[in-house]
Write a protein that holds these residues in place. Structure first.
Motif, short mmCIF file in Angstrom:
data_model
loop_
_atom_site.label_atom_id
_atom_site.label_comp_id
_atom_site.label_asym_id
_atom_site.label_seq_id
_atom_site.Cartn_x
_atom_site.Cartn_y
_atom_site.Cartn_z
N ASP A 168 4.43 52.82 -17.39
CA ASP A 168 4.49 53.76 -16.26
C ASP A 168 4.09 55.17 -16.70
N THR A 169 4.53 55.55 -17.89
CA THR A 169 4.17 56.87 -18.41
C THR A 169 2.67 56.97 -18.62
N LEU A 170 2.08 55.93 -19.19
CA LEU A 170 0.62 55.93 -19.40
C LEU A 170 -0.13 55.98 -18.07
N LEU A 171 0.36 55.26 -17.08
CA LEU A 171 -0.29 55.29 -15.77
C LEU A 171 -0.19 56.67 -15.13
N CYS A 172 0.96 57.32 -15.28
CA CYS A 172 1.11 58.68 -14.73
C CYS A 172 0.18 59.66 -15.43
N LEU A 173 0.01 59.48 -16.72
CA LEU A 173 -0.87 60.37 -17.46
C LEU A 173 -2.33 60.11 -17.12
N ASP A 174 -2.64 58.86 -16.77
CA ASP A 174 -4.01 58.51 -16.46
C ASP A 174 -4.35 58.76 -14.99
N ALA A 175 -3.37 59.02 -14.16
CA ALA A 175 -3.60 59.20 -12.72
C ALA A 175 -4.61 60.30 -12.40
N PRO A 176 -4.56 61.49 -13.04
CA PRO A 176 -5.59 62.50 -12.73
C PRO A 176 -7.00 62.03 -13.06
N ASN A 177 -7.15 61.23 -14.11
CA ASN A 177 -8.48 60.73 -14.46
C ASN A 177 -8.95 59.66 -13.49
#
Length: 194
Positions: A168-177
């Motif tokens: 979930d943390t990785l997905l949140c960090l990747d959301a802007p990209n």
């Protein structure tokens, strides 16, 4: 040879990190044998001599500056204590430290949070399994991930919970990209000769 447990006690307050390092070296040297012990004792001797040299340099500087009480027994404030004193002088007051609210949580609330987290993870894995491709081959990456999540759910539910938090943390960090449109590739113009 200098014994690590009997140097001046003020060295521990002068250089706590160096002191801890020498204590650990002393402990490891006492447990080791042979060449390893000799190497550790040499490192210990070097670390103690460097710490003593720093201590003597600090005392000499203190004597030259004319500050009172330059004896080795006088404990010098740590760099952190000096920083806190400077910050207190700059602000003029010390703000009281508030206890963290999350530490005051009752055990029942903590247990409820844990159970709620486990239910949420189970729900996420079940939803992912329901969205599995129907005619995927045995080495389809999507199916391999789903199978590994299923095995993780059976083998170690606690690890699965931590793993899902990580994802979930990785997905949140990747959301802007993910919201950015892909950059178009430049087309190379081909000329046709007349």
């Amino acid at each position: 040879m200098t014994n690590a447990t009997s140097p001046r006690p003020t060295l521990a307050t002068f250089d706590p990190v160096g002191w801890h390092y020498t204590e650990q070296l002393s402990q490891r040297a006492s447990e080791a044998t042979g060449l390893t012990r000799d190497l550790l004792l040499a490192k210990l001797e070097k670390a103690l001599s460097e710490m003593n040299a720093r201590w003597d340099t600090k005392l000499d500087a203190k004597k030259l500056s004319g500050e009172p009480d330059a004896s080795p027994e006088a404990a010098l404030p740590s760099p952190l204590a000096q920083l806190l004193q400077e910050m207190t002088r700059a602000t003029g007051e010390v703000q009281p430290i508030k206890p963290n609210a999350w530490r005051a949580e009752s055990p029942r609330i903590q247990q409820f949070r844990k159970q709620l987290g486990q239910i949420s993870v189970q729900k996420q894995v079940s939803q992912a399994m329901a969205q599995a491709p129907q005619n995927a081959g045995p080495i389809n990456s999507h199916m391999l991930v789903l199978r590994s999540l299923g095995l993780m759910r059976e083998a170690s539910p606690d690890y699965l919970g931590r793993f899902m938090v990580y994802l979930d943390t990785l997905l949140c960090l990747d959301a802007p990209n993910a919201s950015k449109p892909p950059t178009p590739k430049k087309r190379t113009a081909t000329r046709s000769d007349p």
